[in-house]
Motif scaffolding. Structure first.
Motif, PDB file in Angstrom:
ATOM      1  N   GLY A  43      48.129 125.679 164.006  1.00  0.00           N
ATOM      2  CA  GLY A  43      48.622 124.311 164.031  1.00  0.00           C
ATOM      3  C   GLY A  43      49.971 124.226 164.713  1.00  0.00           C
ATOM      4  O   GLY A  43      50.400 125.146 165.404  1.00  0.00           O
ATOM      5  N   LEU A  54      47.573 119.751 162.531  1.00  0.00           N
ATOM      6  CA  LEU A  54      46.477 120.711 162.627  1.00  0.00           C
ATOM      7  C   LEU A  54      46.228 121.025 164.100  1.00  0.00           C
ATOM      8  O   LEU A  54      46.726 120.318 164.981  1.00  0.00           O
ATOM      9  CB  LEU A  54      45.230 120.114 161.975  1.00  0.00           C
ATOM     10  N   ASP A  60      48.796 117.147 159.268  1.00  0.00           N
ATOM     11  CA  ASP A  60      48.419 118.076 158.209  1.00  0.00           C
ATOM     12  C   ASP A  60      48.440 117.335 156.873  1.00  0.00           C
ATOM     13  O   ASP A  60      49.471 116.813 156.461  1.00  0.00           O
ATOM     14  CB  ASP A  60      49.418 119.240 158.172  1.00  0.00           C
TER      15      ASP A  60
END
Length: 66
Positions: A43, A54, A60
């Motif tokens: 990521g 991500l 995320d």
């Protein structure tokens, strides 16, 4: 750390700290670092080591507020 003593308009003594050196790749505003791979660590990370995005570019979910 450089400190200097100065007087303000009221004549009171105050300490003034010189600004810290800002590294272009560290601290707030630094570019994100991409960690590639297929594992859970892949990521885009910020300067503090938090995964913000991500690998596909989605935020995320484990990092609220992104």
């Amino acid at each position: 750390m450089a400190l200097s003593a100065r007087r303000n308009r009221a004549g009171l003594m105050m300490l003034v700290q010189q600004p810290f050196y800002r590294h272009p790749n560290l601290g707030p505003g630094a570019p994100l670092v991409e960690i590639t791979g297929t594992g859970e660590t892949a990521g885009f990370y910020d300067w503090a080591g938090r995964r913000l995005f991500l690998p596909d570019g989605e935020p995320d979910p484990a990092c609220p507020g992104v």
